[in-house]
Scaffold this motif. Structure first.
Motif, PDB file in Angstrom:
ATOM      1  N   SER A   1       0.837  -1.191   0.000  1.00 41.10           N
ATOM      2  CA  SER A   1       0.000   0.000   0.000  1.00 41.10           C
ATOM      3  C   SER A   1       0.879   1.250   0.000  1.00 41.10           C
ATOM      4  O   SER A   1       1.773   1.389   0.842  1.00 41.10           O
ATOM      5  N   LEU A   2       0.616   2.145  -0.934  1.00 39.62           N
ATOM      6  CA  LEU A   2       1.388   3.380  -1.050  1.00 39.62           C
ATOM      7  C   LEU A   2       0.706   4.568  -0.381  1.00 39.62           C
ATOM      8  O   LEU A   2       1.326   5.612  -0.195  1.00 39.62           O
TER       9      LEU A   2
ATOM     10  N   TRP B   1       2.691   8.522   3.436  1.00 38.26           N
ATOM     11  CA  TRP B   1       3.737   9.095   4.284  1.00 38.26           C
ATOM     12  C   TRP B   1       3.550  10.583   4.540  1.00 38.26           C
ATOM     13  O   TRP B   1       3.945  11.104   5.593  1.00 38.26           O
ATOM     14  N   VAL B   2       2.919  11.280   3.607  1.00 41.61           N
ATOM     15  CA  VAL B   2       2.776  12.736   3.701  1.00 41.61           C
ATOM     16  C   VAL B   2       1.968  13.171   4.917  1.00 41.61           C
ATOM     17  O   VAL B   2       2.251  14.219   5.507  1.00 41.61           O
ATOM     18  N   VAL B   3       0.981  12.370   5.329  1.00 41.15           N
ATOM     19  CA  VAL B   3       0.143  12.800   6.460  1.00 41.15           C
ATOM     20  C   VAL B   3       0.952  12.851   7.750  1.00 41.15           C
ATOM     21  O   VAL B   3       0.652  13.652   8.650  1.00 41.15           O
ATOM     22  N   TYR B   4       1.971  12.022   7.869  1.00 41.79           N
ATOM     23  CA  TYR B   4       2.838  12.028   9.058  1.00 41.79           C
ATOM     24  C   TYR B   4       3.926  13.096   8.909  1.00 41.79           C
ATOM     25  O   TYR B   4       4.309  13.743   9.894  1.00 41.79           O
ATOM     26  N   TYR B   5       4.384  13.292   7.686  1.00 39.89           N
ATOM     27  CA  TYR B   5       5.382  14.333   7.429  1.00 39.89           C
ATOM     28  C   TYR B   5       4.826  15.711   7.783  1.00 39.89           C
ATOM     29  O   TYR B   5       5.488  16.505   8.478  1.00 39.89           O
TER      30      TYR B   5
ATOM     31  N   ASN C   1       6.270  11.451  14.434  1.00 37.15           N
ATOM     32  CA  ASN C   1       5.580  11.540  13.140  1.00 37.15           C
ATOM     33  C   ASN C   1       6.555  11.380  11.978  1.00 37.15           C
ATOM     34  O   ASN C   1       6.241  10.696  10.996  1.00 37.15           O
ATOM     35  N   PHE C   2       7.725  12.000  12.079  1.00 39.22           N
ATOM     36  CA  PHE C   2       8.712  11.815  11.012  1.00 39.22           C
ATOM     37  C   PHE C   2       9.153  10.352  10.924  1.00 39.22           C
ATOM     38  O   PHE C   2       9.325   9.801   9.830  1.00 39.22           O
TER      39      PHE C   2
ATOM     40  N   VAL D   1       7.989   6.251   0.994  1.00 38.41           N
ATOM     41  CA  VAL D   1       8.264   7.657   0.695  1.00 38.41           C
ATOM     42  C   VAL D   1       8.498   7.800  -0.809  1.00 38.41           C
ATOM     43  O   VAL D   1       9.174   6.974  -1.429  1.00 38.41           O
ATOM     44  N   THR D   2       7.959   8.867  -1.384  1.00 33.18           N
ATOM     45  CA  THR D   2       7.901   8.979  -2.842  1.00 33.18           C
ATOM     46  C   THR D   2       9.263   9.025  -3.512  1.00 33.18           C
ATOM     47  O   THR D   2       9.510   8.303  -4.480  1.00 33.18           O
ATOM     48  N   THR D   3      10.176   9.887  -3.046  1.00 34.82           N
ATOM     49  CA  THR D   3      11.461  10.044  -3.735  1.00 34.82           C
ATOM     50  C   THR D   3      12.613  10.030  -2.735  1.00 34.82           C
ATOM     51  O   THR D   3      12.423  10.222  -1.530  1.00 34.82           O
TER      52      THR D   3
END
Length: 555
Positions: free
Chosen positions: A387-388, A503-507, A525-526, A534-536
């Motif tokens: 899941s991404l 991952w963005v919601v925690y970032y 959170n990080f 993580v995307t990139t």
């Protein structure tokens, strides 16, 4: 990331406006002497059907606008503009509202224009007169509200290279497009089949009025393309000979002057080539100013190749003894694959990941047909089906596509996705039927209803509803972070619960707690973000950098 995509497009347009300071380009007009300049009379049947002689614009039940236009370049341009008049003006307002949102300072815009005013001094000399003429025709129906920025024709011409200029100056990936082709043993019937997602995102409103354009020119081949109001360049299309084109952005070096926009080059290929050799010959004639992969499919050749172009080089990626081809956003041919920028793109972006995902899905599906192609384009999972999170740019379906499309060149069939993204029905058209059975006395949809591919069942799920809510909350948290406002624990909990694998919601929660100097919450959170896909590589490096900063602060 999506704001960067918007900024990328807008910076491109602002760059184009720079040439408004160049008097010669401002005075230039295409040569119209050989064309019919009679302005068309449009009959409005109702709010979704407009007719002008043999030309028409109709909105089908899936919400796609179907345009039919014929004649010389000026006739096609004038009829396209007249028929889509209200859509054209709306699209301009959508675009310019984004300029105000992303680059609100008129002073900054002025500085940028002055700095780059020489950049597009010869753009018009790199666009064939037939396409300048068509753009001129369409431009006669653009809004007069923006004449203070540039005259109608120049404004419309410059918009056709906004993608290229922004691409070159920002050196970003405008889109995360994915495309594939199968033929021979890999295709269900042995004939070539292609699929592509055009992951171009300005905002949801920009994609509302997709146009499936069927063009019958006096010179060249009849063709169809998927576009938007005001755009005559080709990003995805097929002609009556069964030749297809799609474009995927690559990594570019900043050039010193604007040349031929990619979408104009691909439009020329679509209209004037009937096989791969002819497509390559046209590409060799034009100087471009960004790096791009052009996937060309051909019914005559029953295969597909990639024409890989940069401002200085061109290569053709043609895998011998193969029956499949994949393309994301990096070069694969011998001439360009080892270029430093290309290697950086492979190492640091999500391009290679999506390429591997397409290969994985092809391995799982030994024979590709239109339904399987639509499933691949709609796939939201990562490699090995991890899941991404929804909206992750590592996915083939990033839930941001302007359109998805499937081509079967041998039978002249094309399936175009209806909103939203590529999740709505894939509406089927047959080019032979459209152009042979076109009648002036009966304006009905061109679609072949019995061959439509049903909408994605994902649209009816709780996950999709939560994703739509997430989009709203994600915009809110961006504003909260920008303005350094206080965010309630309930908001953060709800925000993360709407898209828990992303991952963005925690970032972004980590960024908030970092702003508030709540370093332990920020750290957790990080760290949670790093457990997700993580995307990139640069995104991951940012997370790790914050964690190092927090470690020092907590010591």
């Amino acid at each position: 990331m999506k704001n960067r995509i918007i900024l990328f497009f807008i910076i491109g347009f602002l760059t184009m406006l720079a040439s408004c300071g160049t008097s010669k380009s401002m005075r230039h007009q295409p040569d119209l002497t050989q064309y019919n300049a009679t302005k068309p009379t449009v009959i409005k049947i109702d709010d979704s059907v407009f007719v002008s002689g043999k030309n028409s614009l109709l909105k089908n039940k899936q919400g796609l606008w179907e345009l039919y236009a014929e004649g010389d370049p000026l006739e096609i341009g004038l009829n396209t503009g007249a028929l889509s008049d209200s859509l054209l003006k709306k699209q301009e307002h959508i675009f310019f509202s984004k300029i105000q949102d992303i680059v609100p300072s008129k002073f900054q815009q002025k500085l940028l224009r002055h700095f780059l005013k020489w950049y597009n001094r010869k753009l018009y000399s790199n666009v064939p007169n037939e396409y300048q003429t068509e753009i001129f025709g369409v431009s006669q129906y653009t809004s007069r509200d923006f004449d203070n920025i540039a005259p109608q024709y120049q404004r419309s011409l410059y918009l056709h290279a906004a993608h290229d200029i922004g691409h070159a100056l920002q050196d970003l990936a405008l889109v995360g497009c994915s495309s594939f082709a199968a033929w021979g043993e890999k295709s269900e019937d042995g004939n070539l089949i292609l699929g592509r997602n055009f992951d171009f995102y300005v905002n949801d409103a920009f994609a509302e009025n997709k146009i499936v354009a069927f063009i019958n020119p006096k010179e060249g081949h009849k063709f169809m393309m998927i576009t938007w109001p005001g755009m005559i360049g080709a990003v995805s299309g097929m002609n009556e000979k069964g030749l297809t084109v799609t474009i995927n952005a690559g990594k570019s070096k900043i050039p010193l002057i604007a040349k031929t926009p990619i979408s104009i080059l691909t439009r020329e290929i679509l209209q004037h080539a009937q096989n791969i050799s002819e497509a390559i010959a046209i590409a060799q004639k034009r100087a471009v100013f960004v790096s791009e992969s052009i996937m060309v499919g051909s019914a005559e050749d029953n295969k597909a190749v990639l024409i890989e172009v940069t401002p200085k080089k061109m290569d053709v990626y043609d895998v011998p003894n193969s029956d499949q081809l994949f393309c994301s956003n990096h070069f694969q041919g011998e001439e360009l694959k080892n270029d430093k920028r290309n290697q950086s793109q492979i190492a640091n972006s999500h391009s290679e990941y999506r390429l591997e995902k397409m290969k994985e899905l092809f391995f799982e599906n030994p024979k590709i047909n239109p339904k399987i192609a639509s499933d691949i384009l709609r796939n939201k999972e990562g490699l090995n089906n991890i899941s991404l999170g929804y909206g992750n740019e590592k996915a083939l379906n990033q839930l941001m596509a302007h359109h998805g499309v499937i081509f079967k060149p041998a039978t002249k069939q094309v399936w175009v996705s209806a909103n939203p993204y590529q999740l709505g029905e894939f509406v089927c058209y047959n080019l032979d039927t459209v152009f042979k059975e076109r009648k002036t006395d009966s304006i009905v949809s061109f679609q072949q209803v019995n061959l439509d591919i049903p909408k994605d069942p994902f649209l009816e799920t709780v996950s999709y509803k939560n994703y739509r809510k997430f989009r709203t909350e994600d915009h809110k948290i961006d504003l909260y972070l920008k303005n350094k406002e206080t965010i309630s624990p309930e908001f953060i909990h709800n925000y993360q619960s709407l898209n828990p694998d992303y991952w963005v919601v925690y970032y972004k929660a980590g960024l908030y707690f970092y702003q508030k100097k709540q370093y332990q919450l920020s750290q957790s959170n990080f760290e949670k973000a790093l457990t997700k896909e993580v995307t990139t590589v640069p995104d991951k490096a940012v997370l790790e950098k914050y964690l190092k900063k927090i470690k020092r602060k907590l010591q």
